[in-house]
Scaffold this active site. Structure first.
Site, short mmCIF file in Angstrom:
data_model
loop_
_atom_site.label_atom_id
_atom_site.label_comp_id
_atom_site.label_asym_id
_atom_site.label_seq_id
_atom_site.Cartn_x
_atom_site.Cartn_y
_atom_site.Cartn_z
N LEU A 257 0.82 -1.21 0.00
CA LEU A 257 0.00 0.00 0.00
C LEU A 257 0.85 1.27 0.00
CD1 LEU A 257 -2.97 -0.98 2.36
CD2 LEU A 257 -2.84 -1.04 -0.14
N ARG A 258 2.17 1.09 0.15
CA ARG A 258 3.15 2.18 -0.04
C ARG A 258 3.08 3.32 0.98
NH1 ARG A 258 6.10 -1.17 -2.44
NH2 ARG A 258 5.80 -1.53 -4.67
N ASP B 207 0.38 -9.63 -4.59
CA ASP B 207 1.65 -8.89 -4.67
C ASP B 207 1.44 -7.57 -5.40
OD1 ASP B 207 4.24 -8.16 -4.28
OD2 ASP B 207 5.13 -9.68 -5.58
N PRO C 256 10.75 -3.35 -9.61
CA PRO C 256 9.93 -4.51 -9.93
C PRO C 256 8.56 -4.44 -9.26
CG PRO C 256 11.50 -5.08 -8.21
CD PRO C 256 11.74 -3.63 -8.55
#
Lengths: 310, 445
Positions: free
Chosen positions: B68-69, B314, B332
Site C-alpha cells: 500500500l506504499r 503482490d 519490480p
C-alpha cells in the site's frame, strides 16, 4: 530503415545491402585526398555514450564527419544525466534540440529499444552503439564486412566465437548476423560463461576450442574482463588463457586462410597472444577501418534512406 | 479484529444471488454485520437492496500480499487508494507489506497503517510486520510488540528482501510460534540473484538480461520448510514462481512434518510469461520474475490441487518515473488488486481447474486461515460474518490503467479483456462496492 537497434532484426537482404554500401563508400574514398562526401550535409547526429568507449565513439564521429553531418558528442558525465535526469528526458531534450539521429551506448540492455519508443513520434532515429549485454549491431556489421573481404563471402563458412559469451553484446549480435548471412557459428567458452538458453540461438556450443580449430574459417576472440574472476566464472587468468587463449600453437592448427578477429580492446596475453594479434592472420586494424565505412553506411541508410550507387 | 464496526448497522437485501454459483438464485438478508437469513421473503424491511440477477456470491477475498506504499511512497499508492482498489477487486481484507518508508518494523508504523484502514472502513487492513529491523536481515524486529499492538500483527515478512541468513530465519520461526505468528518469506537467495533482471532462460539470454535462476527460490523454500519443521514454526512462502517450487512443496506436504507450511501464487505468475520481455517494457518487470509457459502451467496445477494454498496479488504500485525508464533502472512490481479475480477466472475457473467453491478456497478461505483471521473466509451461511463479494460472472471488461483506483498505473494487463466483474462487496455487513462503484458514506463517491 527506421532505427538500427539490433542485428537480430536485420534480414539477409538488408544486411547485404548495408555491407554493399559500406564497400562502395570504401572504394569511393580510397586514395582521395579529401575524404569528405556531401551526403549528410545539414543533418545533425548526436552520440550519447553512457559508458566509456574510445573506438566506437570515434568511429561513429568520423563516419558522420566524412559524410558532412554535424556530429555532436554528449557525454553522460558533463550533461544533465549526472544531475539525475532520466534517459527519457535526456533523449526528448536532444531530439527537441534538433537531433536527426541519436547514437546511444548504455549499460542497460534494451536502452536503445526504450529510446526508440520514446523518440518514435519525434522522427529522431536511433542507432544502438551497444546496450548492456544485449547487442552491438554495428560491430557485427564491421566484423561481417571484414570477413567478407578476407574470405570472399560468408555463406557456408564456419566461424567460432570464443570467450565471455555471457556478458558479450558483440557475441549476441554476431550470432544473429553471421547466421543470417549463411555462416555456421560455433560458440566456445567455459560453461560458466555461456548464458543458459544460448543453445537455442541456433549455434553449436562447446567448451573444447582445440577440437574446433582445424575446421574453422575464422575465430572471433572476445575480451575477458579480469573482474569476471570475482564472480567465480573461472579459476584464474592463467587457466583461462591456457584453455581458451589464441596462442601461436593454436594459430598453427587453424587452416592457412583462417582469420582471427578481435573487437578490441585486446588483453594481450589473456585471450590473445601478442604475436597472434600482430600476425597476418589477425584482422584487427581492418576491423577498425571497416568500422568507419559500415557506420557511414548505417547513417546513410537511416538518414538518406536510399541505396548508394557507385 | 472486526473493523469498520463504528459504521451504523444496516440491513441489506441481496436479491437473486447464487452462493458459490450453485442452485437457483435466492434472496439473502444481511443485518448487524452478519448473514441473517438465506431465503428471506420479499417483504422484509431493509435499508438497501442489491439486485443480483443471478450473480455469484462468495466470501470476500483476502489478500495476504499487498503493497500500500504508505507511509513513504504516497505518490504511488496510499492506504486509501489501495483500499478502494481492494474493495473494487472484491477484497474484504488485505495484508499491507512492511517495506514502507519508514519500515513497518515497530508498533508505531503498524498502528498507523491499521488505523488508516479502520478510518476508511472499506476493507480490513492488516499490517504485516517486518521480520528484521529495517528489512536488513540481521536483527529481529520487535515482533512481540507488534503482535501485542492495536494492529495485532500476526504475519511477518521482509518481502522485497529474503531473510537469507538461516539462523535469523530459524529464530524468526521459533520466536513467532509463541503467539501464533507466521513468517512470510520472499524466497530469493541473494548470492544467486546478484543484479538479476529476468528469469534465467532463453529469453533473458537473448535479451542480455542477467538471469534470476529458479533454484534461487527453490533452495530457500526447501531450507525454510526444514527449518519450519525443526522449530514447529509457521512458514508461508510468498509468490511461488517456479515449477520446481511447486514440485518441492508437493513432495514436502505429502510427508509428515512438524510445523506448518503454506504458499501463495500471484495472478501474474498464473498468466504471464517472460516472452513479454521482448520490448523491454518494465511494466513486465516483477520479482520473482515472469517465467516460462511450463512454470505457468505447473503453478496452475499446483493451485488446483492445493499444493499452493492461495492466490495473493503482490499488488505493487510504482510511480511512473520508476517504470518509464530503462529496464535495469525500473523497480519490480505490478498492480494486481482489481485484476486478480479476472485473471484467476481466466486461468483457473474457465479452463475447469477450479469451480466457484475452489475459487472461494484460494481467494478467501485459505488465506484467512493462514493469517489466523476468524471473521474472514467464512462460509456463506446464516450467522456468519457478512464479508461477501458478489461476482457478475457473465460480464467481461477491458483493463484500462487510467480507470483503476490505484494512484500508480503499472498494470501489465492494459487493453486485455478479463472475465468477471465485482458487482458488490460487503465488509462487515456494509456495502463498500455497489454496481461496481465504491460506496463511501458521505464521501460522495
Amino acid at each position: 530503415m527506421r532505427h538500427l537497434l539490433s542485428a537480430a532484426e536485420l534480414g539477409a537482404e538488408e544486411a547485404t545491402s548495408l555491407l554493399d554500401t559500406a564497400d562502395t563508400l570504401k572504394r569511393t574514398l580510397l586514395g582521395r585526398e579529401v575524404r569528405k562526401l556531401p551526403t549528410l550535409r545539414g543533418r545533425t547526429v548526436l552520440t550519447m555514450f553512457y559508458e566509456s568507449s574510445t573506438r566506437t565513439r570515434v568511429s561513429f564521429e568520423i563516419a558522420g564527419k566524412w559524410m558532412s553531418a554535424d556530429v555532436i558528442n554528449v557525454s553522460s558525465s558533463g550533461s544533465s544525466t549526472s544531475k539525475g535526469e532520466s534517459l527519457r528526458d535526456t533523449a526528448l531534450t536532444l531530439s527537441a534540440a534538433g537531433a536527426d539521429c541519436v547514437i546511444v551506448r548504455h549499460p542497460a540492455s534494451g536502452a536503445a529499444h526504450r529510446l526508440s519508443g520514446w523518440l518514435d513520434e519525434t522522427g529522431t532515429q536511433v542507432v544502438n552503439a551497444g546496450d548492456g549485454m544485449h547487442e552491438h549491431p554495428t560491430q557485427a556489421l564491421l566484423d561481417a564486412a571484414t570477413l567478407r573481404e578476407r574470405l570472399g563471402g560468408l555463406d557456408g563458412r564456419r566461424i567460432a566465437i570464443v570467450g565471455d559469451l555471457l556478458h558479450s553484446r558483440v557475441a549476441r549480435s554476431n550470432v544473429h548476423l553471421l547466421r543470417t548471412l549463411g555462416a555456421e557459428v560455433v560458440l566456445v567458452a567455459p560453461p560458466t560463461l555461456v548464458p543458459m538458453g544460448a543453445r537455442q540461438w541456433g549455434a553449436e556450443v562447446t567448451g573444447d576450442l582445440d577440437a574446433e580449430l582445424p575446421g574453422l574459417d575464422a575465430v572471433m576472440m572476445l575480451r575477458v574482463q579480469a573482474e569476471r574472476m570475482d564472480g567465480a566464472f573461472f579459476p584464474s587468468a592463467r587457466e583461462y588463457s591456457l584453455s581458451y587463449g589464441m596462442n601461436e600453437a593454436r594459430l598453427a592448427r587453424l587452416p592457412e586462410h583462417a582469420v582471427v578477429l578481435h573487437p578490441g580492446p585486446m588483453l594481450r596475453g589473456m585471450e590473445i597472444a601478442s604475436r597472434v594479434a600482430d600476425s597476418p592472420s589477425a584482422a584487427v586494424a581492418e576491423q577498425v577501418r571497416n568500422g568507419v565505412h559500415v557506420r557511414m553506411a548505417v547513417l546513410y541508410h537511416l538518414l538518406a534512406g536510399e541505396e548508394v550507387t557507385a | 479484529m472486526t473493523q469498520g464496526e463504528n459504521a451504523p448497522a444496516s440491513r441489506v437485501l441481496l436479491k437473486d444471488v447464487r452462493p458459490y454459483g450453485e442452485g437457483e438464485p435466492v434472496d439473502l438478508l444481511v443485518a448487524d454485520g452478519r448473514i441473517a437469513e438465506i431465503g428471506a421473503g420479499p417483504d422484509v424491511e431493509v435499508d438497501e437492496v442489491v439486485h443480483g440477477e443471478g450473480a455469484v456470491l462468495l466470501p470476500g477475498f483476502v489478500d495476504l500480499h499487498t503493497h500500500l506504499r504508505e507511509p513513504g511512497r504516497e505518490d504511488a499508492e496510499t492506504v486509501e487508494s489501495g483500499a478502494v482498489a481492494a474493495a473494487l477487486g472484491g477484497y474484504t481484507a488485505v495484508f499491507a507489506m512492511a517495506n514502507t518508508d519508514p519500515v513497518a518494523d515497530n508498533a508505531v508504523v503498524v498502528e498507523h497503517v491499521w488505523r488508516r484502514g479502520r478510518e476508511l472502513g472499506l476493507v480490513d487492513v492488516h499490517p504485516v510486520g517486518a521480520v528484521t529491523v529495517g528489512l536488513r536481515g540481521t536483527q529481529l524486529a520487535e515482533l512481540g510488540t507488534m503482535a501485542r499492538s492495536a494492529a495485532r500483527v500476526r504475519v511477518f515478512s521482509d518481502d522485497g528482501h529474503c531473510v537469507d541468513d538461516p539462523l535469523v530465519m530459524r529464530r524468526a520461526l521459533e520466536y513467532t510460534s509463541a503467539f501464533g505468528g507466521v513468517v512470510a518469506q520472499h524466497a530469493e537467495d541473494p548470492r544467486l540473484t546478484v543484479r538479476a533482471q529476468a528469469h534465467e532462460g532463453a529469453n533473458a539470454a537473448r535479451l542480455g538480461l542477467t538471469g534470476w535462476p529458479a533454484p534461487a527460490e527453490e533452495s530457500i523454500v526447501a531450507r525454510d520448510c526444514m527449518l519450519a519443521a525443526h522449530t514447529a514454526g509457521a512458514l508461508h512462502v510468498c509468490h511461488a514462481s517456479s515449477s520446481g517450487t511447486a514440485d518441492f512443496l508437493r513432495w514436502w506436504k505429502a510427508g509428515d512434518h512438524a510445523g506448518t507450511v503454506s504458499a501463495e501464487v500471484t495472478p501474474h505468475h498464473l498468466l504471464l510469461t517472460d516472452e513479454l520481455l521482448a520490448g523491454y517494457d518494465p511494466v513486465h518487470k516483477v520479482n520473482p520474475p515472469l517465467r516460462t509457459d511450463d512454470d505457468v502451467h505447473a503453478l496452475r496445477g499446483a493451485l488446483a490441487e492445493g499444493t499452493l494454498d492461495c492466490v495473493a496479488t503482490d499488488h505493487a504500485p510504482h510511480a511512473e518515473q520508476d517504470k518509464d525508464c530503462e529496464w535495469s533502472a525500473a523497480r519490480p512490481g505490478m498492480l494486481g488488486l482489481q485484476t486478480a479475480l479476472g485473471v484467476v477466472l481466466r486461468t483457473m475457473v474457465e479452463p475447469g481447474l477450479l469451480d466457484w467453491r475452489g475459487l472461494a478456497r484460494v481467494m478467501s478461505e485459505r488465506p484467512a486461515r493462514i493469517a489466523g483471521l476468524t471473521d474472514q473466509g467464512r462460509p456463506v451461511a446464516e450467522g456468519e460474518p457478512a464479508n461477501l463479494v458478489l461476482v457478475d460472472d457473465e460480464h467481461r471488461w477491458t483493463v484500462r490503467a487510467a480507470e483503476l483506483a490505484s494512484i500508480a498505473t503499472n498494470t501489465p494487463y492494459e487493453g486485455m479483456e478479463l472475465p468477471g466483474r465485482v458487482r458488490a462487496t460487503l465488509s462487515h455487513g456494509r456495502l463498500t462496492v455497489r454496481d461496481g462503484v465504491v460506496a463511501r458514506e458521505g464521501a460522495g463517491h
